[in-house]
Design an enzyme around this catalytic site. Structure first.
Site, PDB file in Angstrom:
ATOM      1  N   LYS A  16       0.912  -1.143   0.149  1.00  0.00           N
ATOM      2  CA  LYS A  16       0.097  -0.061   0.197  1.00  0.00           C
ATOM      3  C   LYS A  16       0.808   1.256   0.102  1.00  0.00           C
ATOM      4  O   LYS A  16       0.537   2.205  -0.605  1.00  0.00           O
ATOM      5  CB  LYS A  16      -1.045   0.007   1.160  1.00  0.00           C
ATOM      6  CG  LYS A  16      -1.826  -1.078   1.327  1.00  0.00           C
ATOM      7  CD  LYS A  16      -3.117  -0.834   2.340  1.00  0.00           C
ATOM      8  CE  LYS A  16      -2.407  -0.853   3.707  1.00  0.00           C
ATOM      9  NZ  LYS A  16      -1.736  -2.439   4.153  1.00  0.00           N
ATOM     10  N   ARG A  91      -9.314   1.022   9.652  1.00  0.00           N
ATOM     11  CA  ARG A  91      -8.698  -0.274  10.352  1.00  0.00           C
ATOM     12  C   ARG A  91      -9.761  -1.051  10.758  1.00  0.00           C
ATOM     13  O   ARG A  91      -9.681  -2.113  10.849  1.00  0.00           O
ATOM     14  CB  ARG A  91      -7.350  -0.328  10.868  1.00  0.00           C
ATOM     15  CG  ARG A  91      -6.368  -0.404  10.109  1.00  0.00           C
ATOM     16  CD  ARG A  91      -4.915  -0.946  10.959  1.00  0.00           C
ATOM     17  NE  ARG A  91      -3.900  -0.872   9.882  1.00  0.00           N
ATOM     18  CZ  ARG A  91      -2.922  -0.420  10.193  1.00  0.00           C
ATOM     19  NH1 ARG A  91      -2.283  -0.277  11.294  1.00  0.00           N
ATOM     20  NH2 ARG A  91      -1.796  -0.539   9.369  1.00  0.00           N
ATOM     21  N   ARG A 130      11.993  -7.497   5.357  1.00  0.00           N
ATOM     22  CA  ARG A 130      12.204  -5.960   5.468  1.00  0.00           C
ATOM     23  C   ARG A 130      13.216  -5.801   6.491  1.00  0.00           C
ATOM     24  O   ARG A 130      13.380  -6.393   7.362  1.00  0.00           O
ATOM     25  CB  ARG A 130      11.043  -5.219   5.807  1.00  0.00           C
ATOM     26  CG  ARG A 130       9.828  -5.494   4.837  1.00  0.00           C
ATOM     27  CD  ARG A 130       8.999  -4.177   4.640  1.00  0.00           C
ATOM     28  NE  ARG A 130       8.224  -3.845   5.876  1.00  0.00           N
ATOM     29  CZ  ARG A 130       6.970  -3.378   5.894  1.00  0.00           C
ATOM     30  NH1 ARG A 130       6.516  -2.990   4.490  1.00  0.00           N
ATOM     31  NH2 ARG A 130       6.350  -3.213   6.931  1.00  0.00           N
ATOM     32  N   ARG A 163      12.436  -3.860  11.778  1.00  0.00           N
ATOM     33  CA  ARG A 163      11.579  -2.944  12.701  1.00  0.00           C
ATOM     34  C   ARG A 163      10.596  -3.826  13.891  1.00  0.00           C
ATOM     35  O   ARG A 163      10.402  -4.836  13.347  1.00  0.00           O
ATOM     36  CB  ARG A 163      10.374  -2.287  11.788  1.00  0.00           C
ATOM     37  CG  ARG A 163      10.669  -0.799  11.636  1.00  0.00           C
ATOM     38  CD  ARG A 163       9.832  -0.268  10.553  1.00  0.00           C
ATOM     39  NE  ARG A 163       8.700  -0.908  10.575  1.00  0.00           N
ATOM     40  CZ  ARG A 163       7.499  -0.553   9.730  1.00  0.00           C
ATOM     41  NH1 ARG A 163       7.929   0.333   8.502  1.00  0.00           N
ATOM     42  NH2 ARG A 163       6.407  -1.141   9.395  1.00  0.00           N
ATOM     43  N   ARG A 174      -0.075  -8.945  13.684  1.00  0.00           N
ATOM     44  CA  ARG A 174      -1.023  -7.955  12.675  1.00  0.00           C
ATOM     45  C   ARG A 174      -1.969  -8.553  11.513  1.00  0.00           C
ATOM     46  O   ARG A 174      -2.758  -8.059  11.345  1.00  0.00           O
ATOM     47  CB  ARG A 174       0.312  -7.256  11.906  1.00  0.00           C
ATOM     48  CG  ARG A 174       1.091  -6.264  12.820  1.00  0.00           C
ATOM     49  CD  ARG A 174       2.179  -5.625  12.448  1.00  0.00           C
ATOM     50  NE  ARG A 174       2.019  -4.845  11.172  1.00  0.00           N
ATOM     51  CZ  ARG A 174       2.911  -4.497  10.205  1.00  0.00           C
ATOM     52  NH1 ARG A 174       4.196  -5.217  10.271  1.00  0.00           N
ATOM     53  NH2 ARG A 174       2.881  -3.682   9.354  1.00  0.00           N
TER      54      ARG A 174
END
Ligand SMILES: [Zn+2]
Length: 222
Positions: A16, A91, A130, A163, A174
Site C-alpha cells: 500500500k 482499520r 524487510r 523494525r 498484525r
C-alpha cells in the site's frame, strides 16, 4: 476536475505504501499514512507517540480515538483540498464510520476504496525480509532489494535492523488483527459499490498500472 479521495485497503505488506506514494505524486494527493504518522510521533516522543507505542510494540491496533483525532486533523489541512489517499485507515468498522462522519462534515465523498489483494504467505515473506537503517530510515529487503553488505545501509552505512512491528510474532498478530477487524471493511465498501480490487501479487509497476486504469475509469464515470 473532481477531487480524488481514495482509501487503500490490504493486508500489512500488500504494498500500500509504495502505491500510495506514487499516486500521491502523480495526482497531487495528500498522502495520509497512519503508520508513518505514528512512527514519527513515537520518534518525536509526542504524547500521542508515547500512548501509541505500547500498542504498536505488541502488534495491537492503536485505539480508535487516538487514530481518528489524528486523521481528522490531516483531512482538514489545506494540502488535502485536491484529494487524499488514506493508507492504514480505516482499520476497523468504527473507524470507517468515523471517516464517513468526518467526510460528511467536510461535504466530501470517497471516490473509491482500492483493495490490494495479496495471498497471506506472500505477505509474510515480504514483511519478514524487510530491513530498515537506524539513521536515515532507508528501507531494504533481503530478497527483493538486498543491501550490498548485510546489516549495513548502502546510503549512510548505518546498521540495518528489523523494525519491531516486522518481527515474526508481531507480523502474525498484525495479520490476525487484519483478518478479524480490517477484512470486514471489504464487505462494508463492497455494499456501497465503491470497492475496486487490484491483484497485488504482481510487480509494483503492474499494480500501479491496474490502479491508474481504475482511476481513469472512475473519472470517465463522473
Ligand atoms: Zn540509511
Amino acid at each position: 476536475m473532481q477531487e480524488l479521495n481514495l482509501v487503500l485497503l490490504g493486508a500489512p505488506g500488500a504494498g500500500k505504501g509504495t502505491q500510495a506514494e506514487r499516486l500521491s505524486e502523480d495526482f497531487a494527493l495528500r498522502y495520509i499514512a497512519t503508520g508513518n504518522m505514528l512512527r514519527a510521533a513515537v520518534r518525536e516522543e509526542t504524547e500521542l507517540g508515547r500512548e501509541a507505542k505500547a500498542y504498536m510494540d505488541r502488534g495491537d491496533l492503536v485505539p480508535d480515538d487516538l487514530i481518528i483525532a489524528m486523521i481528522k486533523e490531516a483531512l482538514e489541512a489545506p494540502d488535502a483540498d485536491r484529494g487524499f489517499i488514506l493508507d492504514g485507515f480505516p482499520r476497523t468498522e468504527a473507524q470507517a464510520e468515523a471517516l464517513d462522519d468526518e467526510l460528511k462534515h467536510l461535504g466530501r465523498l470517497l471516490s473509491s476504496t482500492l483493495l490490494i489483494d495479496v495471498p497471506e504467505e506472500e505477505v509474510v515473506r515480504r514483511l519478514s525480509g524487510r530491513r530498515v537503517c537506524v539513521k536515515g530510515h532507508h528501507n531494504f529487503h533481503v530478497d527483493f532489494d538486498p543491501p550490498k553488505h548485510p546489516d549495513r545501509c548502502d546510503l549512510d552505512g548505518s546498521r540495518l535492523i528489523v523494525r519491531d512491528d516486522d518481527k515474526p510474532e508481531v507480523v502474525q498478530r498484525r495479520l490476525a488483527q487484519y483478518r478479524e477487524k480490517t477484512a470486514p471493511l471489504i464487505d462494508y465498501y463492497e455494499k456501497r459499490g465503491i470497492l475496486r480490487r487490484v491483484d497485488g501479487s504482481r510487480s509494483a509497476d503492474e499494480v500501479n498500472d491496474q490502479i491508474r486504469a481504475l482511476i481513469a475509469a472512475l473519472r470517465f464515470e463522473e
